[in-house]
Design a protein around this motif. Structure first.
Motif, PDB file in Angstrom:
ATOM      1  N   THR A 200       0.914  -1.218  -0.069  1.00 54.08           N
ATOM      2  CA  THR A 200       0.125   0.115  -0.059  1.00 54.08           C
ATOM      3  C   THR A 200       0.852   1.339  -0.110  1.00 54.08           C
ATOM      4  OG1 THR A 200      -1.803  -1.204   1.072  1.00 54.08           O
ATOM      5  CG2 THR A 200      -1.800   1.368   1.264  1.00 54.08           C
ATOM      6  N   GLU A 201       1.854   1.327   0.785  1.00 56.13           N
ATOM      7  CA  GLU A 201       2.893   2.514   0.874  1.00 56.13           C
ATOM      8  C   GLU A 201       3.700   2.458  -0.270  1.00 56.13           C
ATOM      9  OE1 GLU A 201       6.943   3.557   3.315  1.00 56.13           O
ATOM     10  OE2 GLU A 201       5.849   1.885   3.782  1.00 56.13           O
ATOM     11  N   ASN A 203       2.639   1.903  -3.325  1.00 55.82           N
ATOM     12  CA  ASN A 203       1.575   2.200  -4.307  1.00 55.82           C
ATOM     13  C   ASN A 203       1.280   3.545  -4.190  1.00 55.82           C
ATOM     14  OD1 ASN A 203       0.780   0.013  -6.185  1.00 55.82           O
ATOM     15  ND2 ASN A 203      -0.336  -0.938  -4.677  1.00 55.82           N
ATOM     16  N   LYS A 204       0.966   4.101  -3.148  1.00 57.27           N
ATOM     17  CA  LYS A 204       1.133   5.613  -2.988  1.00 57.27           C
ATOM     18  C   LYS A 204       2.499   6.451  -3.586  1.00 57.27           C
ATOM     19  CE  LYS A 204      -2.050   5.312   1.047  1.00 57.27           C
ATOM     20  NZ  LYS A 204      -2.215   5.388   2.664  1.00 57.27           N
ATOM     21  N   GLY A 207       2.023   7.025  -6.824  1.00 49.33           N
ATOM     22  CA  GLY A 207       0.975   7.555  -7.196  1.00 49.33           C
ATOM     23  C   GLY A 207      -0.136   7.054  -7.540  1.00 49.33           C
ATOM     24  N   LYS A 208      -0.323   5.577  -7.058  1.00 45.15           N
ATOM     25  CA  LYS A 208      -1.556   4.735  -7.233  1.00 45.15           C
ATOM     26  C   LYS A 208      -2.437   4.695  -6.007  1.00 45.15           C
ATOM     27  CE  LYS A 208       1.012   1.841 -10.447  1.00 45.15           C
ATOM     28  NZ  LYS A 208       1.560   0.508 -10.823  1.00 45.15           N
ATOM     29  N   ASN A 209      -3.474   4.302  -6.104  1.00 45.78           N
ATOM     30  CA  ASN A 209      -4.449   4.336  -5.110  1.00 45.78           C
ATOM     31  C   ASN A 209      -4.406   2.916  -4.460  1.00 45.78           C
ATOM     32  OD1 ASN A 209      -5.320   7.080  -5.261  1.00 45.78           O
ATOM     33  ND2 ASN A 209      -6.915   6.422  -6.645  1.00 45.78           N
TER      34      ASN A 209
END
Length: 209
Positions: A200-201, A203-204, A207-209
């Motif tokens: 998750t980190e 992906n952020k 720039g992805k959700n």
């Protein structure tokens, strides 16, 4: 009349004493049985493992080793502080796990890794990706990462590590479902939690959700 009362009182006291003795004896027996059972149970669970536990350790060790190889490149080649920090955390988490899993295999009398291409039969493997273990980078991928630098490295590292983590999560999930050795299934649970959070980190950061 007095004699009758005395005899009755003695009979009652005797009955109470016998009952108390029986209760204490029963409790002592139960405690002993409980302690003996607990001891044998603890001993058995600590040493019990199955083929899945062996496969998990043999597969996760090289999987972690490649993650460490990728993470070490970040110190000199990454431009993002966030990527360098993430890579450092990956090293600190996975290096001790490699040592722990190696210790398990030694205690079980097993080799550190499959020596005859046996990875193909390991649970949780994704053969469609064309690699022996899910999420593993091939020589070409690693070659490109080693040559990259700056922002290009950051993007490449994050993209590759997301896939690498997904593979580790798949392997760990299989261990949680089918493994028998308590410390191994516990580590697998930790890997699923930690690496899912890192996915998750990352992906952020991309720039992805």
């Amino acid at each position: 009349m007095r004699n009758t009362r005395t005899l009755t009182r003695r009979a009652v006291l005797t009955a109470v004493s016998v009952t108390a003795a029986l209760v204490l004896a029963a409790c002592g027996s139960d405690d002993a049985d409980s302690q003996a059972g607990a001891g044998s149970s603890t001993s058995a669970s600590a040493g019990a493992h199955n083929a899945q536990d062996v496969s998990f350790a043999q597969g996760m060790i090289p999987h972690h080793q490649q993650a460490l190889e990728m993470a070490k490149l970040a110190a000199d080649q990454a431009s993002s502080t966030e990527v360098k920090d993430l890579a450092s955390r990956i090293e600190k988490a996975q290096d001790p796990e490699i040592e722990t899993m190696s210790g398990w295999l030694t205690s079980w009398g097993e080799k550190a890794s499959e020596s005859s291409g046996g990875m193909d039969s390991m649970p949780g493997m994704d053969h469609s990706a064309g690699s022996a273990m899910p999420g593993m980078m091939d020589d070409s991928d690693m070659g490109m990462l080693k040559k990259a630098s700056g922002a290009d490295f950051d993007t490449m590292f994050l993209t590759m590590m997301i896939e690498h983590h997904k593979g580790a999560v798949a392997m760990a999930t299989t261990e949680k479902d089918k493994g028998r050795y308590g410390p191994a299934t516990s580590m697998a649970d930790d890997i699923v939690s930690a690496q899912t959070a890192e996915i998750t980190e990352m992906n952020k950061l991309l720039g992805k959700n």
